[in-house]
Design an enzyme around this catalytic site. Structure first.
Site, PDB file in Angstrom:
ATOM      1  N   LYS A  66       0.785  -1.031   0.022  1.00  0.00           N
ATOM      2  CA  LYS A  66      -0.022   0.008   0.129  1.00  0.00           C
ATOM      3  C   LYS A  66       0.897   1.322   0.062  1.00  0.00           C
ATOM      4  O   LYS A  66       1.568   1.424   0.861  1.00  0.00           O
ATOM      5  CB  LYS A  66      -0.973  -0.071   1.144  1.00  0.00           C
ATOM      6  CG  LYS A  66      -1.891   1.306   1.268  1.00  0.00           C
ATOM      7  CD  LYS A  66      -2.377   1.375   2.643  1.00  0.00           C
ATOM      8  CE  LYS A  66      -1.777   2.815   3.289  1.00  0.00           C
ATOM      9  NZ  LYS A  66      -2.153   4.108   2.297  1.00  0.00           N
ATOM     10  N   GLY A 113       7.079   4.698   8.165  1.00  0.00           N
ATOM     11  CA  GLY A 113       6.395   5.747   8.530  1.00  0.00           C
ATOM     12  C   GLY A 113       6.168   6.261  10.006  1.00  0.00           C
ATOM     13  O   GLY A 113       7.474   6.271  10.609  1.00  0.00           O
ATOM     14  N   SER A 114       5.475   6.846  10.366  1.00  0.00           N
ATOM     15  CA  SER A 114       5.329   7.464  11.733  1.00  0.00           C
ATOM     16  C   SER A 114       5.374   6.545  12.910  1.00  0.00           C
ATOM     17  O   SER A 114       4.983   5.486  12.788  1.00  0.00           O
ATOM     18  CB  SER A 114       4.195   8.339  11.944  1.00  0.00           C
ATOM     19  OG  SER A 114       3.170   7.687  12.040  1.00  0.00           O
ATOM     20  N   THR A 115       6.155   6.911  13.796  1.00  0.00           N
ATOM     21  CA  THR A 115       6.210   6.120  15.017  1.00  0.00           C
ATOM     22  C   THR A 115       4.725   5.740  15.629  1.00  0.00           C
ATOM     23  O   THR A 115       4.496   4.418  15.945  1.00  0.00           O
ATOM     24  CB  THR A 115       6.933   6.839  16.240  1.00  0.00           C
ATOM     25  OG1 THR A 115       8.278   6.890  15.733  1.00  0.00           O
ATOM     26  CG2 THR A 115       7.095   5.888  17.505  1.00  0.00           C
ATOM     27  N   GLY A 132       3.482   3.109  13.398  1.00  0.00           N
ATOM     28  CA  GLY A 132       4.118   1.844  13.572  1.00  0.00           C
ATOM     29  C   GLY A 132       3.575   1.087  14.838  1.00  0.00           C
ATOM     30  O   GLY A 132       3.561  -0.206  15.000  1.00  0.00           O
ATOM     31  N   GLU A 182      10.254   0.856  10.133  1.00  0.00           N
ATOM     32  CA  GLU A 182      11.195   1.785  10.141  1.00  0.00           C
ATOM     33  C   GLU A 182      10.474   3.076  10.317  1.00  0.00           C
ATOM     34  O   GLU A 182       9.569   3.469   9.506  1.00  0.00           O
ATOM     35  CB  GLU A 182      11.857   1.516   8.781  1.00  0.00           C
ATOM     36  CG  GLU A 182      13.167   2.394   8.614  1.00  0.00           C
ATOM     37  CD  GLU A 182      13.118   3.650   7.949  1.00  0.00           C
ATOM     38  OE1 GLU A 182      13.071   4.486   8.863  1.00  0.00           O
ATOM     39  OE2 GLU A 182      13.002   3.922   6.990  1.00  0.00           O
ATOM     40  N   CYS A 217      13.469  10.529   7.218  1.00  0.00           N
ATOM     41  CA  CYS A 217      13.613   9.978   8.309  1.00  0.00           C
ATOM     42  C   CYS A 217      14.768  10.033   9.304  1.00  0.00           C
ATOM     43  O   CYS A 217      15.041  10.117  10.413  1.00  0.00           O
ATOM     44  CB  CYS A 217      12.897   8.394   8.545  1.00  0.00           C
ATOM     45  SG  CYS A 217      13.711   7.567   7.159  1.00  0.00           S
ATOM     46  N   GLU A 220      10.260  14.972  15.790  1.00  0.00           N
ATOM     47  CA  GLU A 220      10.690  14.840  14.347  1.00  0.00           C
ATOM     48  C   GLU A 220       9.695  16.046  13.709  1.00  0.00           C
ATOM     49  O   GLU A 220       8.452  15.881  13.762  1.00  0.00           O
ATOM     50  CB  GLU A 220      10.061  13.469  13.805  1.00  0.00           C
ATOM     51  CG  GLU A 220      10.680  13.380  12.344  1.00  0.00           C
ATOM     52  CD  GLU A 220      10.345  11.745  11.861  1.00  0.00           C
ATOM     53  OE1 GLU A 220       9.221  11.364  11.913  1.00  0.00           O
ATOM     54  OE2 GLU A 220      11.198  11.385  11.186  1.00  0.00           O
TER      55      GLU A 220
HETATM   56  P1  NDP Z   1       1.909   7.708   8.719  1.00  0.00           P
HETATM   57  O1  NDP Z   1       2.719   7.261   9.568  1.00  0.00           O
HETATM   58  O2  NDP Z   1       0.429   8.219   8.784  1.00  0.00           O
HETATM   59  O3  NDP Z   1       1.805   7.397   7.016  1.00  0.00           O
HETATM   60  C1  NDP Z   1       2.832   6.354   6.552  1.00  0.00           C
HETATM   61  C2  NDP Z   1       1.852   5.105   5.730  1.00  0.00           C
HETATM   62  O4  NDP Z   1       1.070   4.564   6.741  1.00  0.00           O
HETATM   63  C3  NDP Z   1       1.031   5.673   4.856  1.00  0.00           C
HETATM   64  O5  NDP Z   1       1.118   4.904   3.667  1.00  0.00           O
HETATM   65  C4  NDP Z   1      -0.473   5.786   5.530  1.00  0.00           C
HETATM   66  O6  NDP Z   1      -1.622   5.930   4.577  1.00  0.00           O
HETATM   67  C5  NDP Z   1      -0.350   4.395   6.316  1.00  0.00           C
HETATM   68  N1  NDP Z   1      -1.199   4.545   7.418  1.00  0.00           N
HETATM   69  C6  NDP Z   1      -1.695   5.562   8.324  1.00  0.00           C
HETATM   70  N2  NDP Z   1      -2.416   5.259   9.134  1.00  0.00           N
HETATM   71  C7  NDP Z   1      -2.432   3.790   9.102  1.00  0.00           C
HETATM   72  C8  NDP Z   1      -2.817   2.661  10.235  1.00  0.00           C
HETATM   73  N3  NDP Z   1      -3.580   2.850  11.197  1.00  0.00           N
HETATM   74  N4  NDP Z   1      -2.715   1.400   9.602  1.00  0.00           N
HETATM   75  C9  NDP Z   1      -1.881   1.191   8.704  1.00  0.00           C
HETATM   76  N5  NDP Z   1      -1.259   2.104   7.865  1.00  0.00           N
HETATM   77  C10 NDP Z   1      -1.504   3.396   8.165  1.00  0.00           C
HETATM   78  O7  NDP Z   1       2.845   9.141   8.361  1.00  0.00           O
HETATM   79  P2  NDP Z   1       1.916  10.513   8.006  1.00  0.00           P
HETATM   80  O8  NDP Z   1       1.796  10.691   6.389  1.00  0.00           O
HETATM   81  O9  NDP Z   1       0.916  10.938   8.748  1.00  0.00           O
HETATM   82  O10 NDP Z   1       3.064  11.494   8.384  1.00  0.00           O
HETATM   83  C11 NDP Z   1       3.184  11.843   9.728  1.00  0.00           C
HETATM   84  C12 NDP Z   1       4.504  12.254  10.315  1.00  0.00           C
HETATM   85  O11 NDP Z   1       5.218  10.877  10.500  1.00  0.00           O
HETATM   86  C13 NDP Z   1       5.637  12.993   9.534  1.00  0.00           C
HETATM   87  O12 NDP Z   1       5.297  14.439  10.113  1.00  0.00           O
HETATM   88  C14 NDP Z   1       6.761  12.323  10.083  1.00  0.00           C
HETATM   89  O13 NDP Z   1       7.255  12.971  11.296  1.00  0.00           O
HETATM   90  C15 NDP Z   1       6.669  11.065  10.311  1.00  0.00           C
HETATM   91  N6  NDP Z   1       7.154  10.205   8.923  1.00  0.00           N
HETATM   92  C16 NDP Z   1       7.866   9.278   9.126  1.00  0.00           C
HETATM   93  C17 NDP Z   1       8.353   8.612   7.973  1.00  0.00           C
HETATM   94  C18 NDP Z   1       9.611   7.888   7.988  1.00  0.00           C
HETATM   95  O14 NDP Z   1      10.437   7.600   6.818  1.00  0.00           O
HETATM   96  N7  NDP Z   1      10.065   7.218   8.875  1.00  0.00           N
HETATM   97  C19 NDP Z   1       7.852   8.729   6.705  1.00  0.00           C
HETATM   98  C20 NDP Z   1       6.516   9.539   6.922  1.00  0.00           C
HETATM   99  C21 NDP Z   1       5.985  10.221   8.132  1.00  0.00           C
HETATM  100  P3  NDP Z   1      -2.255   7.030   4.088  1.00  0.00           P
HETATM  101  O15 NDP Z   1      -1.271   7.774   3.392  1.00  0.00           O
HETATM  102  O16 NDP Z   1      -3.134   6.687   3.351  1.00  0.00           O
HETATM  103  O17 NDP Z   1      -2.656   7.849   5.460  1.00  0.00           O
END
Ligand code: NDP
Length: 518
Positions: free
Chosen positions: A223, A275-277, A280, A297, A331, A428
């Protein structure tokens, strides 16, 4: 059929923050550089736009399930926008748990009947073929990535796309040598792997996840993030072009809940998330007790440590690259500058001078250094954290630069006088914002660098090799760069400590995550 409303134009977060310091506050040597770049100067860069025509973006995309494009069960779509212009790019299927179920069914069948039965060297050929096609279509990928994410074309062209292709090439090499990856044991695939990726490196994160998964004999349901689906959907076309057996790779677009439906499905044996902590943690909780393999990650708050004996101009370049690469939406960004007190004044002056030369603007222009922020929501997050830095007493400085009138852009931002308790030192920001903290001794630098909930990366700048080894050994960070920053290679593992997650991606360690061994 419904579609999301276009996002409202964000109020400029820059305006909410404290005003930029007047030019006089910039480094003493700045004027000659700044004037060299002024629009009226004969030395000014002429626009060098990449052609949008290279991206053959279709008006509408379905889900990629079982080798075919399918309509989502809901019949709904969402719109993906160009963050640099706020214009719609395409309509993309809004998948749901029902679509996740269909994709997992296809992946499960493909694993049992085709992919796990195939000779490893045959699987390798598909990976090589995918890598080759990505290279052949690299300009199309780069332009699509830049239009959809806002990152500068120079970065998508020179970093994201070549690295993504290199990951497929590298793991193709492992596909028929798995017994050497786990000596003395029998390597086996997990089965169906569920992968959820973010928006900051859409194609590269896809490659980090899909390439080792396929090499190890797994099939995949992936996804992409809702704001950056297009290169993943272009990758689906590459899978068709490579004649990959149906169901081996399934790419479904949809909201976060659909990501959770993928992760928690009992037929998914391994989950990989970037993605976000906070998300995660939700995924880890959601699959607890199911016996699935999991790699996370997550975020970071890396220290880039500059010692007094460092080559200063080289260190300035490393600090600039560390925080302004991909608008700081990284990140492992070097978002905390730890600079030794004895050189702090000189170093900050040189850093400001260099910041005045950064070109912020149209990501499609090959001269652009800092492109657009990925979404309105991310702009608001950055603005909110910058405002907190000002409110908590840190000193804000931004170079004078004219931002485009449309799109989500943020000025490169430097904070000095930052205390470790400030939110801008702890959280972050995921934007072009650097927080500076000083230190006096090596021990103090190590203590401050480790004083974070995260532990993804760090940088050390010094001319002493012994100091590099001494400090690196004590930093609680998964990756430590020395006299460089943000260097990536398919052969090197990447991952974190503490709230930055667990498991490694890349290299042999990244392959292990996709193997069971008995
Ligand atoms: P998210 O963690 O929400 O998004 C990352 C992925 O997870 C996207 O594909 C998102 O889908 C999906 N997702 C969201 N909610 C769920 C869930 N409940 N279960 C499973 N998957 C889910 O990051 P954000 O886009 O909200 O960014 C917020 C903050 O996260 C940023 O400001 C940054 O600090 C951090 N971040 C860190 C990253 C990294 O590389 N470590 C990358 C991105 C963000 P969808 O896009 O459809 O919401």
């Amino acid at each position: 059929m419904s579609s999301e409303q276009p996002p409202k134009r964000p109020e400029r977060a820059v305006k909410r923050a404290a005003p930029s310091a007047p030019t006089a506050a910039a480094a003493p040597a700045a004027p000659h550089v700044a004037s060299a770049l002024a629009a009226s100067s004969p030395w000014a860069y002429s626009p060098a736009p990449e052609s949008k025509e290279l991206a053959l973006i279709r008006p509408r995309y379905g889900l990629f399930i079982d080798g075919q494009e399918r309509a989502p069960a809901s019949g709904e779509v969402v719109v993906t926008y160009n963050p640099a212009t706020e214009e719609p790019l395409a309509e993309v299927a809004k998948g749901s748990a029902e679509d996740a179920d269909r994709a997992i069914t296809a992946a499960d069948r493909a694993h049992r009947k085709v992919w796990s039965k195939m000779e490893p060297r045959e699987r390798a050929k598909y990976l090589y073929r995918i890598s080759r096609i990505m290279q052949e279509r690299s300009r199309e990928f780069a332009v699509t990535e830049t239009l959809d994410s806002g990152k500068p074309i120079r970065e998508s062209r020179d970093v994201d796309v070549p690295l993504a292709a290199a990951h497929f090439w590298y793991y193709a090499g492992w596909a028929d040598k798995l017994q050497y990856a786990v000596p003395g044991r029998r390597p086996e695939s997990h089965g169906v792997v569920g992968q959820v990726i973010p928006w900051n490196f859409p194609l590269l994160m896809l490659a980090w996840k899909i390439a080792p998964a396929l090499a190890a004999g797994n099939t995949v349901v992936l996804k992409p993030a809702s704001t950056t689906p297009l290169t993943a959907l272009l990758f689906a076309e590459v899978c068709q072009q490579a004649d990959l057996p149906p169901g081996v790779v399934n790419i479904i677009t949809g909201p976060g809940e659909m990501g959770m439906a993928i992760a928690t499905d009992p037929r998914v044996a391994k989950v990989a998330f970037t993605g976000s902590t906070s998300v995660g943690i939700k995924i880890a909780q959601g699959i607890a007790g199911q016996g699935k393999a999991l790699t996370l990650e997550l975020g970071g708050k890396a220290a880039n440590i500059v010692f007094e004996d460092a080559a200063l101009d080289q260190a300035v370049e490393g600090v600039i690259n560390g925080i302004f690469f991909n608008q700081g939406e990284v990140c492992c960004a070097g978002s905390r500058l730890l600079v030794q007190e004895s050189i702090a004044e000189e170093f900050i002056a040189r850093l400001k001078e260099r910041m005045t030369t950064l070109r912020v603007g149209d990501p499609m222009d090959k001269n652009t250094d800092v492109g657009a922020i990925n979404s309105r929501a991310q702009m608001e997050t950055i603005g909110e954290l910058v405002a907190s830095g000002v409110a908590e007493g840190a000193r804000l400085w931004q170079p004078e630069c004219v931002l485009p009138t449309r799109g989500w852009f943020y000025k490169p931002t430097l904070f000095t006088g930052v205390a470790q308790s400030h939110r801008i030192a702890r959280e972050e920001i995921f934007g072009p914002v650097l927080s500076t903290i000083t230190f006096r001794t090596v021990d103090e630098a190590i203590e401050k660098a480790n004083n974070t909930a995260y532990g993804l990366s760090a940088g050390i700048w010094t001319e002493k090799g012994s100091r590099i080894l001494q400090v690196a050994a004590q930093l609680k960070a998964g990756v430590v760069w020395a006299n460089t920053f943000n260097r990536f290679d398919p052969t090197s593992p990447f991952g974190g400590y503490k709230e930055s997650g667990y498991g490694r991606e890349g290299g042999l360690q990244g392959l292990h995550a996709y193997l069971r061994s008995s």
